[in-house]
Design an enzyme around this catalytic site. Structure first.
Site, PDB file in Angstrom:
ATOM      1  N   LYS A 134       8.520  77.900  34.185  1.00  0.00           N
ATOM      2  CA  LYS A 134       8.617  79.238  33.621  1.00  0.00           C
ATOM      3  C   LYS A 134       7.453  80.134  34.065  1.00  0.00           C
ATOM      4  CE  LYS A 134      12.413  78.964  31.036  1.00  0.00           C
ATOM      5  NZ  LYS A 134      12.398  78.776  29.588  1.00  0.00           N
TER       6      LYS A 134
ATOM      7  N   ARG B 192      13.940  70.196  28.625  1.00  0.00           N
ATOM      8  CA  ARG B 192      14.863  70.678  29.658  1.00  0.00           C
ATOM      9  C   ARG B 192      14.042  70.974  30.917  1.00  0.00           C
ATOM     10  NH1 ARG B 192      16.994  75.644  31.428  1.00  0.00           N
ATOM     11  NH2 ARG B 192      19.222  75.585  31.938  1.00  0.00           N
TER      12      ARG B 192
END
Length: 262
Positions: free
Chosen positions: A205, A239
Site C-alpha cells: 500500500k 491479504r
C-alpha cells in the site's frame, strides 16, 4: 489471502495476467505457496479509480474463479461491490464475497450474499474509490471506525446473513491518512470488540511507499513489517501479494504471539 487481480489498472499488479490461463496458474501457485484463500478481483479499488460495468467485471473474474474451483481446494473469494458479480462468482465456485463498501454500494448485495450462503468481508471505507483519498479526516479514528463497522454488521444481520459468516476489515488505505494507517497497526486489537474475524490488507500500500520511498513492486519488506505487526495485534487473515514470503512472516509472528500454530 492471496491477491489475484485480473484488472488492467490495479495499483500494483494491473495487467499482470494476459489470459485466464495465466491468472489461474498464478492462483494455483499462490495456493501451493500457502494461501488458504484466493481473492479474485476484476475492478480496481485504488484511490481515484472508476467503476466498471458488472458485465465487464464478470467477464474478467468468472472464468478465473471457475478454473480455480476445478483445480484447488483453497477457498475462493471474489472482491466486488456488485450483487450480480457476487452471485455469479458464488455460482462459479467462490465462497467469500469481499465487499470494500461493506454492502453499501449495491442495495441488492446484502440479499445476494444471504441467498448465496457465502461468507462476507465488510470493509470500512470513507467515500468511493474515486474520492476516498481527497481529504480523509477523523476526530476519533477508532470510535468512528467501530461505530461505522457496527452499523454495517447490523445491516448484514438484518438482511439475514448469519453472524458467523461475517468478517471485518478496517480498510487500511481506504479513506485513511498516513497517521490513520499507522494507528490501525498499533491498535488493531481494538477491533476484537466487534466479535468477528479481522481481515487486514496492508500489502504494497501507498503508506509503505510514503515511509520508504519504494514503488509498489519493491514494498515486500515494508509489507512484511506491516503483516507481522497485524498478526501480533490479532489479525486473523492477512491479504497479500507475496504469499510465499508473507506466509513465513505470519508463521513466525504467530509463534511469537504465543498461540497454537495456525
Amino acid at each position: 489471502m492471496g491477491i489475484l487481480n485480473v484488472t488492467p489498472d490495479s495499483f500494483s499488479d494491473g495487467g499482470a495476467y494476459r489470459s485466464v490461463e495465466e491468472a489461474v496458474a498464478r492462483g494455483l501457485e499462490m495456493a501451493a505457496e500457502g494461501a488458504a484463500i484466493l481473492d479474485v478481483g476484476g475492478e480496481s479499488t485504488r484511490p481515484g479509480s472508476m467503476p466498471v460495468p458488472a458485465d465487464e467485471e464478470m467477464r474478467r473474474v468468472i472464468p478465473v474463479i471457475r478454473g480455480l474451483a476445478a483445480k484447488t481446494k483453497a477457498v475462493i473469494s471474489v472482491d466486488t461491490t456488485k450483487a450480480a458479480v457476487a452471485s455469479a462468482a458464488v455460482a462459479a465456485g467462490a465462497r467469500i464475497v469481499n465487499d470494500t463498501s461493506a454492502l453499501a454500494d449495491d442495495p441488492e448485495m446484502a440479499a445476494a450474499v444471504r441467498a448465496s450462503g457465502a461468507a462476507v468481508v465488510l470493509m470500512h471505507r470513507r467515500g468511493s474509490s474515486a474520492t476516498m483519498q481527497e481529504a480523509p479526516h477523523y476526530d476519533a479514528l477508532f470510535d468512528e471506525l467501530l461505530a461505522e463497522l457496527t452499523g454495517r454488521i447490523d445491516v448484514a444481520e438484518a438482511a439475514g446473513i448469519d453472524p458467523e459468516r461475517i468478517l471485518v476489515d478496517p480498510g487500511i488505505g481506504f479513506g485513511k491518512r498516513l497517521c490513520d494507517n499507522l494507528a490501525l497497526h498499533r491498535h488493531l486489537d481494538r477491533l476484537r470488540v466487534l466479535g468477528r474475524p479481522i481481515v487486514f490488507g496492508p500489502s504494497r500500500k501507498s503508506f509503505i511507499g510514503s515511509l520508504t520511498g519504494a514503488p509498489p513492486a519493491e514494498r515486500a519488506f515494508g509489507t512484511a513489517a506491516a503483516v507481522a505487526a497485524a498478526v501480533l495485534r490479532g489479525a486473523h487473515v492477512v491479504r497479500v501479494h507475496d504469499v510465499k514470503e508473507m506466509r513465513e512472516v505470519v508463521e513466525v509472528a504467530y509463534a511469537i504471539r504465543g498461540e497454537a500454530s495456525w
